[in-house]
Structures are given as C-alpha cells and as structure tokens.
Design an enzyme around this catalytic site. Structure first.
Site, PDB file in Angstrom:
ATOM      1  N   GLN A 147     -12.114  25.118  23.285  1.00 24.05           N
ATOM      2  CA  GLN A 147     -13.616  24.944  22.972  1.00 24.05           C
ATOM      3  C   GLN A 147     -14.399  25.072  21.816  1.00 24.05           C
ATOM      4  O   GLN A 147     -14.107  26.257  21.496  1.00 24.05           O
ATOM      5  CB  GLN A 147     -13.888  26.251  23.986  1.00 24.05           C
ATOM      6  CG  GLN A 147     -15.334  25.890  24.325  1.00 24.05           C
ATOM      7  CD  GLN A 147     -15.719  25.000  24.489  1.00 24.05           C
ATOM      8  OE1 GLN A 147     -15.589  24.453  25.844  1.00 24.05           O
ATOM      9  NE2 GLN A 147     -16.831  24.736  23.888  1.00 24.05           N
ATOM     10  N   TYR A 286     -17.986  28.262  30.232  1.00 19.13           N
ATOM     11  CA  TYR A 286     -18.865  27.255  30.337  1.00 19.13           C
ATOM     12  C   TYR A 286     -19.218  26.759  31.610  1.00 19.13           C
ATOM     13  O   TYR A 286     -18.543  27.040  32.029  1.00 19.13           O
ATOM     14  CB  TYR A 286     -20.074  25.945  29.214  1.00 19.13           C
ATOM     15  CG  TYR A 286     -19.561  26.826  27.600  1.00 19.13           C
ATOM     16  CD1 TYR A 286     -21.190  27.276  27.298  1.00 19.13           C
ATOM     17  CD2 TYR A 286     -18.258  27.139  26.720  1.00 19.13           C
ATOM     18  CE1 TYR A 286     -21.333  27.935  26.270  1.00 19.13           C
ATOM     19  CE2 TYR A 286     -18.744  27.889  25.914  1.00 19.13           C
ATOM     20  CZ  TYR A 286     -19.769  27.963  25.298  1.00 19.13           C
ATOM     21  OH  TYR A 286     -19.938  28.746  24.297  1.00 19.13           O
ATOM     22  N   GLU A 290     -18.896  18.306  26.803  1.00 24.17           N
ATOM     23  CA  GLU A 290     -19.606  17.210  27.347  1.00 24.17           C
ATOM     24  C   GLU A 290     -17.963  16.549  26.204  1.00 24.17           C
ATOM     25  O   GLU A 290     -18.370  15.418  26.149  1.00 24.17           O
ATOM     26  CB  GLU A 290     -20.031  16.249  26.835  1.00 24.17           C
ATOM     27  CG  GLU A 290     -21.399  17.099  25.438  1.00 24.17           C
ATOM     28  CD  GLU A 290     -21.645  18.288  25.487  1.00 24.17           C
ATOM     29  OE1 GLU A 290     -20.738  19.435  25.373  1.00 24.17           O
ATOM     30  OE2 GLU A 290     -22.278  18.543  24.173  1.00 24.17           O
ATOM     31  N   HIS A 314     -25.579  16.598  33.834  1.00 21.11           N
ATOM     32  CA  HIS A 314     -25.405  16.631  32.382  1.00 21.11           C
ATOM     33  C   HIS A 314     -24.393  16.561  31.333  1.00 21.11           C
ATOM     34  O   HIS A 314     -24.792  15.716  29.798  1.00 21.11           O
ATOM     35  CB  HIS A 314     -26.040  18.539  32.967  1.00 21.11           C
ATOM     36  CG  HIS A 314     -26.278  18.860  31.028  1.00 21.11           C
ATOM     37  ND1 HIS A 314     -27.498  19.102  30.537  1.00 21.11           N
ATOM     38  CD2 HIS A 314     -25.113  19.431  30.028  1.00 21.11           C
ATOM     39  CE1 HIS A 314     -27.738  19.837  29.350  1.00 21.11           C
ATOM     40  NE2 HIS A 314     -26.148  20.009  28.860  1.00 21.11           N
ATOM     41  N   GLU A 315     -23.356  16.612  31.833  1.00 16.08           N
ATOM     42  CA  GLU A 315     -22.506  16.344  30.805  1.00 16.08           C
ATOM     43  C   GLU A 315     -21.951  15.445  31.128  1.00 16.08           C
ATOM     44  O   GLU A 315     -21.928  14.335  29.410  1.00 16.08           O
ATOM     45  CB  GLU A 315     -20.848  17.241  31.274  1.00 16.08           C
ATOM     46  CG  GLU A 315     -20.980  18.368  31.630  1.00 16.08           C
ATOM     47  CD  GLU A 315     -21.290  19.727  30.548  1.00 16.08           C
ATOM     48  OE1 GLU A 315     -21.855  19.043  29.692  1.00 16.08           O
ATOM     49  OE2 GLU A 315     -22.456  20.203  30.984  1.00 16.08           O
ATOM     50  N   HIS A 318     -25.331  13.649  28.327  1.00 19.48           N
ATOM     51  CA  HIS A 318     -24.474  13.511  26.557  1.00 19.48           C
ATOM     52  C   HIS A 318     -23.321  12.757  26.004  1.00 19.48           C
ATOM     53  O   HIS A 318     -23.245  12.709  24.675  1.00 19.48           O
ATOM     54  CB  HIS A 318     -23.732  14.843  26.618  1.00 19.48           C
ATOM     55  CG  HIS A 318     -24.382  16.183  26.265  1.00 19.48           C
ATOM     56  ND1 HIS A 318     -25.235  16.607  25.516  1.00 19.48           N
ATOM     57  CD2 HIS A 318     -23.675  17.481  27.363  1.00 19.48           C
ATOM     58  CE1 HIS A 318     -25.286  18.377  25.845  1.00 19.48           C
ATOM     59  NE2 HIS A 318     -24.836  18.443  26.228  1.00 19.48           N
ATOM     60  N   GLU A 337     -29.677  19.754  23.042  1.00 18.02           N
ATOM     61  CA  GLU A 337     -29.282  19.883  24.778  1.00 18.02           C
ATOM     62  C   GLU A 337     -31.280  19.651  24.869  1.00 18.02           C
ATOM     63  O   GLU A 337     -30.834  19.617  26.408  1.00 18.02           O
ATOM     64  CB  GLU A 337     -29.363  21.505  24.714  1.00 18.02           C
ATOM     65  CG  GLU A 337     -28.117  21.851  24.035  1.00 18.02           C
ATOM     66  CD  GLU A 337     -26.772  21.212  25.435  1.00 18.02           C
ATOM     67  OE1 GLU A 337     -26.860  20.298  26.412  1.00 18.02           O
ATOM     68  OE2 GLU A 337     -25.864  21.360  24.942  1.00 18.02           O
ATOM     69  N   ASP A 394     -22.539  30.144  18.108  1.00 20.28           N
ATOM     70  CA  ASP A 394     -22.658  30.834  19.278  1.00 20.28           C
ATOM     71  C   ASP A 394     -23.195  31.989  19.568  1.00 20.28           C
ATOM     72  O   ASP A 394     -23.710  32.328  20.826  1.00 20.28           O
ATOM     73  CB  ASP A 394     -20.807  31.056  19.367  1.00 20.28           C
ATOM     74  CG  ASP A 394     -20.932  29.473  19.864  1.00 20.28           C
ATOM     75  OD1 ASP A 394     -21.474  28.418  20.001  1.00 20.28           O
ATOM     76  OD2 ASP A 394     -19.353  29.714  19.899  1.00 20.28           O
ATOM     77  N   TYR A 402     -32.468  24.534  25.132  1.00 18.84           N
ATOM     78  CA  TYR A 402     -32.714  23.478  26.630  1.00 18.84           C
ATOM     79  C   TYR A 402     -33.248  23.041  27.153  1.00 18.84           C
ATOM     80  O   TYR A 402     -34.084  22.464  27.556  1.00 18.84           O
ATOM     81  CB  TYR A 402     -31.120  23.704  27.694  1.00 18.84           C
ATOM     82  CG  TYR A 402     -29.791  23.672  26.898  1.00 18.84           C
ATOM     83  CD1 TYR A 402     -29.410  25.246  25.919  1.00 18.84           C
ATOM     84  CD2 TYR A 402     -29.127  23.299  27.897  1.00 18.84           C
ATOM     85  CE1 TYR A 402     -28.679  25.240  26.202  1.00 18.84           C
ATOM     86  CE2 TYR A 402     -27.489  23.261  27.372  1.00 18.84           C
ATOM     87  CZ  TYR A 402     -27.376  23.936  26.797  1.00 18.84           C
ATOM     88  OH  TYR A 402     -25.977  24.162  26.649  1.00 18.84           O
ATOM     89  N   ARG A 587     -17.796  31.969  33.182  1.00 17.13           N
ATOM     90  CA  ARG A 587     -18.305  31.077  32.753  1.00 17.13           C
ATOM     91  C   ARG A 587     -19.319  32.275  31.822  1.00 17.13           C
ATOM     92  O   ARG A 587     -20.063  33.545  32.709  1.00 17.13           O
ATOM     93  CB  ARG A 587     -19.296  30.669  33.377  1.00 17.13           C
ATOM     94  CG  ARG A 587     -20.388  30.062  33.420  1.00 17.13           C
ATOM     95  CD  ARG A 587     -20.660  28.968  33.940  1.00 17.13           C
ATOM     96  NE  ARG A 587     -22.445  27.891  33.495  1.00 17.13           N
ATOM     97  CZ  ARG A 587     -23.123  27.458  34.542  1.00 17.13           C
ATOM     98  NH1 ARG A 587     -22.644  27.339  35.712  1.00 17.13           N
ATOM     99  NH2 ARG A 587     -23.832  26.934  33.335  1.00 17.13           N
ATOM    100  N   MET A 588     -20.045  32.338  30.849  1.00 15.61           N
ATOM    101  CA  MET A 588     -20.963  32.967  30.421  1.00 15.61           C
ATOM    102  C   MET A 588     -22.370  33.379  30.497  1.00 15.61           C
ATOM    103  O   MET A 588     -23.197  34.186  30.517  1.00 15.61           O
ATOM    104  CB  MET A 588     -20.720  32.660  28.671  1.00 15.61           C
ATOM    105  CG  MET A 588     -22.298  33.503  27.716  1.00 15.61           C
ATOM    106  SD  MET A 588     -21.374  33.591  26.032  1.00 15.61           S
ATOM    107  CE  MET A 588     -21.973  31.458  25.820  1.00 15.61           C
TER     108      MET A 588
HETATM  109  N1  BES Z   1     -22.056  20.915  24.880  1.00 14.57           N
HETATM  110  C1  BES Z   1     -23.154  22.440  26.091  1.00 14.57           C
HETATM  111  C2  BES Z   1     -22.038  23.837  25.735  1.00 14.57           C
HETATM  112  C3  BES Z   1     -21.881  24.483  24.632  1.00 14.57           C
HETATM  113  C4  BES Z   1     -22.517  24.804  24.260  1.00 14.57           C
HETATM  114  C5  BES Z   1     -20.963  25.071  24.421  1.00 14.57           C
HETATM  115  C6  BES Z   1     -23.017  24.985  22.700  1.00 14.57           C
HETATM  116  C7  BES Z   1     -20.358  25.573  23.215  1.00 14.57           C
HETATM  117  C8  BES Z   1     -21.998  26.014  22.628  1.00 14.57           C
HETATM  118  C9  BES Z   1     -22.411  22.028  27.596  1.00 14.57           C
HETATM  119  O1  BES Z   1     -23.073  20.205  27.936  1.00 14.57           O
HETATM  120  C10 BES Z   1     -23.982  22.945  28.489  1.00 14.57           C
HETATM  121  O2  BES Z   1     -25.183  22.695  28.367  1.00 14.57           O
HETATM  122  N2  BES Z   1     -23.025  23.479  29.383  1.00 14.57           N
HETATM  123  C11 BES Z   1     -24.394  24.022  30.472  1.00 14.57           C
HETATM  124  C12 BES Z   1     -25.146  23.441  31.648  1.00 14.57           C
HETATM  125  C13 BES Z   1     -25.644  22.938  32.168  1.00 14.57           C
HETATM  126  C14 BES Z   1     -26.786  22.883  31.337  1.00 14.57           C
HETATM  127  C15 BES Z   1     -26.346  22.210  33.322  1.00 14.57           C
HETATM  128  C16 BES Z   1     -23.729  25.400  30.605  1.00 14.57           C
HETATM  129  O3  BES Z   1     -22.310  25.601  30.597  1.00 14.57           O
HETATM  130  O4  BES Z   1     -24.140  26.342  31.337  1.00 14.57           O
HETATM  131 ZN    ZN Z   2     -25.137  20.082  27.335  1.00  9.64          ZN
END
Ligand code: BES
Ligand code: ZN
Length: 636
Positions: A147, A286, A290, A314-315, A318, A337, A394, A402, A587-588
């Site tokens: 990741q 996550y 993407e 969403h993905e 991207h 985002e 991060d 978003y 998932r965080m």
């Molecule tokens: N690119 C992001 C995940 C990400 C962002 C990883 C920043 C590391 C650093 C991915 O596209 C994303 O936004 N995931 C969201 C999905 C949701 C908005 C539908 C997530 O994991 O919460």
């Molecule tokens: Zn995203």
C-alpha cells in the site's frame, strides 16, 4: 562530501531532487521472500538530466538496505560502481525518511543516465503487510500486499516518491515460491518456472508485468498469495482467495456497466485495458485503493446486498481523476479525491437515480461534520487544501478533502448547470491527462471556458479562498434531503421524543425495512446529536437496532457508526462486541474512531488489547491510533 537534505519545492513531501534530474522509466526485479518477510532485488532507473551540473541523485528511501549503486552504460552494457550515502540523520527522517544520495560522475554529457540499485526491504517495511498462512482465508500459503499511497513507495523501493514526476514501469518481475500467484498493477506479460541458486530444493515462479501508461510512484502495487481469478465481462474480473471468490463475483458482477457509465459521462475512454478488483485479507487499511488495472479492495465490502457499490464506482473513477489527472503534491489531495467522489456519485446517480445520489451526499456531509469536529474547527487539517509541511501526509488523512472537494464541485455544477459543468469536466480531463495538477489549473480552465460562453458571472459568488484555504465548515448551506433520508430523520425524531418503550415493535419494523444506506443516515443523526440523547431513548434505540449482538449485522459501515454511539453513551454491553469488531477489521475508517471511543471507555484494557492485536493491522492505522491514544492521555 554529502549535501544537505531539502524538501523539494515542487513537492515538499519528497526529499528527492526530481527538479534537477527526473525519473522516467523503471525496471524492477524482486524476489518475494516469505520466510524472511522481505523483498530483495534491484531497480534500474532511467533519468532525464535537467541540470547538467547536477552532482548527485537523491532518492526517497525509508529503511531500505542498499547493497550497491551502479551506472549503466547503455552502449556496451557495462556497469560502473557509484559512491552513495544514506542520510540517516536529517531533520525530516521521522516523517519523510532517510534519502539515498548517489554521487554521479563529473561532467555528465548525456541527456539520459541509467542507474541500477541493489537493495532489500526490512521485515518491518511500512508499505507492506506480511500475513501468515493462518491469517488467510484458505490457510495454505502466506500472503503479502503493498500500500504505497501516500508516501510509502519509498519503503518498498528507492525512487523519487512524488506524484509530480510520473514514470513507466517497463518491466516488473516478481519471483515467488511455486503455488503462489503474484499480481502487479499493470499488464501481465508472462510467467515461467525458475530455480534459485540459494534454494535449490524448491521451485519458484517468476511473473513478468509491464505498465505502459505513465503512473505516479504511489500507484506501484503488488500482492502475492493463493489468489484466484474469475472474469466477469470483456474488460472486468475479480481476484480473491478461494473461499470468497464466488461471493465477490456475485456482489460485483456489474462493474462493466459502471465503467461504461463513467466513460459516457467523461467522454474519454477507459485507457488502461483490463479493470480488475482484488479482495485483500483483513489487514487492508482502506476501503479501496485505485491501483492501476487492479483496484485493491477490502473484504468488508462483501455484505451481500450490493450496498458497497459506491466504493467500486469511486476506485474506478480514479482511473481518470487521480490516475490520469493527478494531484501535484499532497496539499492538493482534494484534486484527486474531491473530483473522484463527484464522479463516483455521478455514476451512482446515472445508474440508480437521484435518491441514492442525495443519500450518499447526505452521509458524506454527516461524516464531514463529524470529521471537522474531531480534527478541530480551526485546525489546518480541516482545510480542503491543508498546509502539510514536513509532516507525513497520511497524518492529515480524513474525509475533509473528499467531501469539501465534492461539495465545491457540486456547488459549481448547480451554479452553471449540469451540461456546461459536464463539458468543462470533460475538457479538464482531456487537457490534464498524464499530467499533475494543482487547484489553479482547474480554476483557470473553468474561468476561461465560462468566459468564452459569456457566463463568467455565474460563478462570481464563489468564495474560493474560504472553500480552499479556510478550516472548519464549508462556506455555504447545503440541502441533500431525500425521501429515504427524511424517513430516517422521522424515525430518529420519533425515538428522541419517545417517553417509553410502547412503540418498540412499530419502530423496529420501520428500522428493519430500511436500506443499509438509510440506516447509516439514521445512526449518524444520533452520532452528530449525541449530547441530546437521553439514557432511556438510547435504551430504545439499542433494542430497535440490536447492534451489540454479534450476528445481527455484517455491514461494517453500520457497525462502526453504532459502536461509536454506544461507547459514547458508555454502554457496558457494547465494549466487548466493539473489541471483537475491531479485531476482525483492518480498515482505518472503522478501527480508528472505534478505538478512540474504546480507549475513552477503558484505557488500560483497550491498550492491552490493541498491543496484542496490532500485528494484524497496517503500519498507518497502527501509528495513527497510537497517536490518538497519546492525545487522549494528554486531555487529562
Ligand atoms: N486513494 C484512496 C485511498 C488512500 C488515500 C490511501 C490516501 C492512502 C492515502 C482511495 O481511493 C479511497 O479514497 N478510498 C476510500 C473509499 C471511499 C471514499 C469510497 C476509503 O478507503 O475510505
Ligand atoms: Zn479515492
């Protein structure tokens, strides 16, 4: 001999000098060593020399072990060893790493140079999660995945780790023990059986991939394990472990329809070839990532009612916003985002109608309100465009970029009309594909297009400065009310105003008939109005939802919202189920807020539980949750 370390002015999260000598092409050759939990091998990097007087190449690096750096002579294939130093002591080491400086020969006369670096990762590499057999579905083989977003590619390979200098991965070889499948975010070229000198008794497989479109280093991605594949349409397919592949295919068999809807809205084809999704084991931090050609997804999305489809939308989105048109640096993360959330909701609107569009936007707004409150209304991280200096990007991660980004675009769409907005969106993608952007790139294009149409005054009300740079709430009022949303609100009000349990069965019926997304809207109302929730009304809510019960609900979006409400209400019956919940999630988005409430409820036993289980989780949530604990400790 060595120079001082600087943040690059074109991307302050990188300590490389890509403005003087810029990466362009990579060949990567890696052995995935599951026994030692490390990658070993080499990268060959082609650079364009921009400044002829450049003395060294600085590459981002986080804890890699470097064995050798060589200059490749492309004419005769010979190699010349180069001196190098790792800047283990520098002011940015804890957040941005310890760059590798490779000294170049004097008087470079060519416009290009080629460097080869032999290296390996440490077993505690931040960008990788190594899982034992027991942590997988089938339990036959171990598993590993990467990741790299935001700045963890530098922990996997030495590189100029910036979204501001895109590269081609011409050839990526991944060698693994026989029986294990190795996947890379690119196009598959071939695989062959190989023998390795240091381990004659075992058989190995070498997988070769390429990525023909230039990508940013944070999109470098691979996974290896006992992974199966099933095609679902001409361009789309699902990768997963054996035990879950059928479920995964059933849940997400309409990817092709989504892809077509996106292509139609943007009027720009999906240029990456195949679109595949990979369901990762529990530790994936996550909802989705993407990675090109192979979106990484969290298994928690497999809920059985297709309600997690927006995450795939969403993905997929991207593929244009983010992967083609890319944020220049992490302060401009909303360009990735915000635009992607907008496109994601457009796809859902086109396929499923306005009610769902409004509900999703409603949930987004509730999450934004909650996030701004948690981050702090005056905190830099509650800005759409924060000023991340030498912090790890991060650390700034939240829904703020978003949802603020989405709301700004939606506001502009309302002001100028759907059709004009769509045309400008299309122009934006065409103009900036394969490039990296900052906010003024979009604003200039928007303004010049509206000027051409004689409609510039339509956006004269936009308070850009507040939207982009001010912390706290967005500068306008919004209204995402919908029929389903109103029904959820009605039930919320009925419960808040109840005097006793007399309406329990009736309320239960209403609640049980709601779609998952409405249940989330419903629970968020409690979360965002917790101070007004009386004990007896909470008891009613608890009976209606039954969410402390283990098997009641398999939707983690609902569960994580519930556990926050329950723990804030100091419900002792929720503590153990909440621990069980986080122990099964990676998932965080879910584990961080629930851990915050768990810790507030009982510090000593929560800390103990966290330490016992943390090997399951990725380095980013572990670090961030630990820092949340520290913040709470400081509160009193
Ligand atoms: N690119 C992001 C995940 C990400 C962002 C990883 C920043 C590391 C650093 C991915 O596209 C994303 O936004 N995931 C969201 C999905 C949701 C908005 C539908 C997530 O994991 O919460
Ligand atoms: Zn995203």
């Amino acid at each position: 001999m060595s120079s001082t370390i600087k943040q690059n002015k074109n991307d302050i999260s990188s300590l490389s000098n890509f403005d003087e000598i810029k990466q362009l092409r990579y060949n990567v050759d890696l052995f995935i060593d599951f026994d030692a939990k490390k990658l070993s091998g080499n990268v060959e990097i082609e650079f364009n020399v921009i400044n002829k007087n450049v003395k060294s190449v600085f590459l981002d690096n986080m804890e890699l072990t470097i064995f050798k750096c060589q200059l490749i002579n492309k004419k005769n294939g010979s190699l010349e060893e180069l001196k190098y130093v790792i800047h283990t002591e520098n002011p940015f080491k804890s957040s941005l790493g310890t760059p590798l400086e490779i000294m170049l020969p004097e008087n470079i006369e060519t416009e290009k140079i080629y460097v080869k670096i032999d290296f390996e990762t440490k077993s505690s590499c931040d960008g990788l999660l190594w899982l034992n057999k027991e942590q997988t579905e089938t339990k036959n083989f171990p598993y590993v995945f990467s990741q790299c977003q935001a700045i963890l590619c530098r922990s996997v390979l030495p590189c100029q780790d910036t979204p501001n200098a895109k590269v081609y991965f011409d050839k990526v070889s991944l060698t693994v023990e026989e029986g294990i499948n190795a996947l890379f975010g690119g196009q598959f070229e071939s695989k062959e059986n190989v023998k390795l000198d240091f381990c004659k008794e075992k058989n190995f497989t070498k997988f070769i991939y390429t990525q023909k479109i230039c990508i940013q280093t944070y999109l470098f991605a691979f996974a290896a394990g006992e992974i199966m594949y099933q095609k679902v349409s001409e361009r789309c397919g699902v990768y997963a472990e054996k035990g879950i592949i059928d479920k995964a295919v059933k849940e997400f068999n309409d990817m092709e329809v989504m892809l077509k809807a996106a292509e139609e809205y943007i009027d720009y084809p999906y240029i990456w070839g195949d679109y595949n999704i990979l369901f990762l084991p529990q530790g994936f931090p996550y909802g989705g990532m993407e990675n090109p050609n192979i979106t990484f997804l969290n298994q928690a999305l497999l809920v059985g009612d297709k309600s997690m489809a927006p995450t795939i939308a969403h993905e997929m989105a991207h593929s244009w916003t983010g992967n083609l048109v890319t944020n220049k640096d992490w302060n401009n993360f909303w360009m990735n985002e915000g635009f992607t959330v907008f496109l994601e909701r457009k796809i859902m609107q086109i396929l499923h109608g306005q009610d769902l569009f409004l509900l999703e936007s409603n949930v987004g707004m509730d999450e934004l309100t909650y996030a701004i409150k948690s981050v702090g209304e005056t905190h830099n991280y509650s800005c759409m465009h924060p000023h991340i200096n030498d912090e790890n990007p991060d650390d700034a991660f939240s829904v703020v970029p978003y949802e603020k980004g989405f709301n700004l675009l939606y506001y502009i769409e309302q002001l100028i009309g759907d059709n004009i907005f769509r045309d400008i969106f299309r122009k934006y993608i065409k103009e900036f594909a394969f490039k990296s952007v900052e906010y003024m790139d979009f604003r200039n294009l928007l303004e010049s297009e509206l000027k051409k149409l004689g409609k510039l005054e339509l956006i004269s009300v936009v308070d850009w400065d507040s939207w982009i740079y001010k912390p706290g709430k967005i500068p306008i009022d919004t209204n995402f009310s919908s029929e389903s949303g109103n029904n959820a609100k009605k039930l919320f009000e009925d419960i808040i105003n109840s005097q006793d349990l007399s309406n329990l069965t009736e309320f239960q019926k209403v609640y049980n008939s709601m779609y998952s997304i409405s249940k989330i809207v419903f629970l968020n109302l409690f979360l965002n109005n917790i101070s007004g929730l009386k004990e007896k009304n909470y008891e009613l809510l608890k009976k209606i939802t039954n969410l402390n019960e283990k098997e009641e609900c398999n939707n983690a979006e609902i569960n994580y919202t519930w556990f926050q409400v329950a723990l804030k209400m100091k419900d002792k019956d929720s503590y153990v189920p909440a621990l069980e919940f986080v122990s099964k999630q990676g998932r965080m988005k879910y584990i961080r807020p629930v851990f915050i409430q768990l810790y507030r409820y009982d510090r000593v036993s929560t800390r103990k539980f966290f330490d016992e289980h943390k090997f399951k989780w990725h380095s980013v949530p572990v670090r961030l949750i630990e820092s949340e604990f520290e913040k709470i400790d400081k509160e009193n």
